[in-house]
Design an enzyme around this catalytic site. Structure first.
Site, PDB file in Angstrom:
ATOM      1  N   LEU A 170       7.415  -6.731  11.688  1.00  0.00           N
ATOM      2  CA  LEU A 170       6.692  -6.412  10.457  1.00  0.00           C
ATOM      3  C   LEU A 170       7.598  -5.634   9.511  1.00  0.00           C
ATOM      4  O   LEU A 170       7.601  -5.880   8.294  1.00  0.00           O
ATOM      5  CB  LEU A 170       5.439  -5.604  10.769  1.00  0.00           C
ATOM      6  CG  LEU A 170       4.631  -5.133   9.550  1.00  0.00           C
ATOM      7  CD1 LEU A 170       4.172  -6.318   8.708  1.00  0.00           C
ATOM      8  CD2 LEU A 170       3.441  -4.280   9.980  1.00  0.00           C
ATOM      9  N   GLU A 223      -7.507  22.037 -14.545  1.00  0.00           N
ATOM     10  CA  GLU A 223      -7.710  22.778 -15.786  1.00  0.00           C
ATOM     11  C   GLU A 223      -9.062  23.480 -15.807  1.00  0.00           C
ATOM     12  O   GLU A 223      -9.175  24.638 -16.240  1.00  0.00           O
ATOM     13  CB  GLU A 223      -7.622  21.827 -16.991  1.00  0.00           C
ATOM     14  CG  GLU A 223      -6.315  21.085 -17.087  1.00  0.00           C
ATOM     15  CD  GLU A 223      -6.358  19.715 -16.442  1.00  0.00           C
ATOM     16  OE1 GLU A 223      -5.917  18.754 -17.078  1.00  0.00           O
ATOM     17  OE2 GLU A 223      -6.828  19.624 -15.281  1.00  0.00           O
ATOM     18  N   THR A 244       2.051  -4.194  17.222  1.00  0.00           N
ATOM     19  CA  THR A 244       1.917  -2.799  17.649  1.00  0.00           C
ATOM     20  C   THR A 244       0.536  -2.539  18.227  1.00  0.00           C
ATOM     21  O   THR A 244       0.389  -1.803  19.208  1.00  0.00           O
ATOM     22  CB  THR A 244       2.188  -1.862  16.458  1.00  0.00           C
ATOM     23  OG1 THR A 244       3.525  -2.075  15.992  1.00  0.00           O
ATOM     24  CG2 THR A 244       2.018  -0.405  16.854  1.00  0.00           C
TER      25      THR A 244
END
Length: 363
Positions: A301, A59, A202
């Site tokens: 996971l 704005e 991982t």
């Protein structure tokens, strides 16, 4: 103040405001993505978007562009103007001071600390309407809405798999199942996220950096590792450059110090089974300002997150190939007792990306 009836001009102006808001897709975190258009009839006299947390809101940027032409104008906002003092003053007050005549909001602000901006405008005699293209506005800020209303991020799980649902060979090899175009598209999704999450499996198997690459971005998301036994090697590439959060389930001062020396923040958060407590982890991430959490983990996971109701959306890339029996699946889940007991999803979109299919499905 009402939902009201909207003209085609209103819709066109709000569509423009949404396009502006999308320019902040990767930069506004933890704030929402907001766009603003100020118009005198069919003529746009000012526009702006929120570019970065700490900088002016949409704005304020639009009012600065409009100048005196804002007086008596209609303002189109993708989110209700804030009515509180945060890093910046209340935008509702700025609109009142500018003398605008009408404000149209795509959606109300889900942040209770910033809400009631519409009431402030109405009290000043400004006509206020909302819920114009609300679905598009919510989609743009799906993570911010989740954090404000549920106290947890929007969790998006990315998986690359073959057509028979295999995500890696039996030995964990997964680079690369999908083509280059799909991998680049995945990095675009990484870029918009506030944080990227993976598991210790991982980290040990692939030693990923878990960064955004190949996509123009001014920031790298927070990297998060679920590592119950603090097994992340201090030499792991994911620790390079800091900005890493490791959730663990044991207190091991020596291992903690080794990770903290690499710039990681280590948080002990154990469940009764001696694993990382995943649902409270999401709450902690929300308190750190994480709106969208992008998961790239292994099938174990993935299964744990799904079983504990910690997944909102699947970002699935399917390659037209087969790996067959023995290869790893996408999610480690027990077999359901019946077809009715299977995990059911809602299909959101299906698109071709290079040689692969991108499927987005939601809980």
């Amino acid at each position: 103040m009402a939902q009201g009836e909207f003209s085609e001009l209103d819709r066109a102006m709000m569509a423009r405001a949404l396009a502006l808001a999308a320019r902040g897709l990767v930069t506004t975190t933890p704030n929402p993505r907001v766009g603003c258009v100020i118009a005198q009839g069919e003529r746009i006299v000012g526009e702006g978007w929120h570019e970065r947390a700490g900088l002016a809101h949409a704005e304020v940027n639009a009012l600065a562009a409009a100048g005196d032409a804002a007086r008596g104008a209609t303002v189109y906002l993708t989110l209700e103007p804030c009515n509180h003092h945060g890093r910046t003053p209340p935008c509702a007050e700025a609109l009142v001071a500018a003398g605008v005549a009408r404000v149209v909001c795509a959606m109300r602000d889900p942040n209770p600390a910033a809400a009631q901006g519409a009431e402030r405008l109405a009290a000043a005699g400004i006509a206020v309407a909302h819920s114009l293209l609300e679905d598009a506005a919510r989609e743009l800020n799906i993570g911010f809405v989740a954090r404000m209303t549920r106290g947890r991020p929007w969790v998006r799980m990315k998986i690359a798999a073959t057509l028979d649902g295999r995500s890696a060979l039996a030995d964990g090899t997964s680079q690369w199942i999908t083509g280059e175009a799909a991998r680049l598209d995945g990095h675009r999704w990484r870029a918009r996220a506030c944080a990227l999450l993976t598991g210790i499996g991982t980290v040990k198997a692939d030693d990923p950096r878990l960064t955004v690459r190949g996509v123009d971005t001014p920031r790298q998301p927070l990297r998060v590792v679920v590592d119950s036994r603090l097994e992340t090697p201090p030499a792991a590439r994911i620790l390079e450059g800091g900005n890493v959060l490791v959730f663990c389930a044991i207190e091991d001062p020596a291992r903690r110090r080794a990770l903290e020396a690499k710039g990681a923040d280590v948080v002990l958060l154990a469940n009764p089974a001696g694993k990382v407590d995943l649902a409270p982890m999401l709450g902690q991430l929300a308190r750190r300002g994480v709106n969208e959490l992008h998961v790239e983990g292994g099938f174990k996971l993935n299964g744990s997150l799904l079983r504990e109701d910690c997944v909102d959306e699947f970002l699935l890339y399917l390659n037209p190939s087969l790996l067959g029996d023995g290869a790893q699946g996408m999610v480690n889940l027990p077999a359901p007792a019946s077809l009715d007991a299977r995990v059911k999803l809602n299909l959101h979109s299906v698109e071709r990306v290079g040689e692969d299919l991108r499927v987005i499905a939601r809980r």
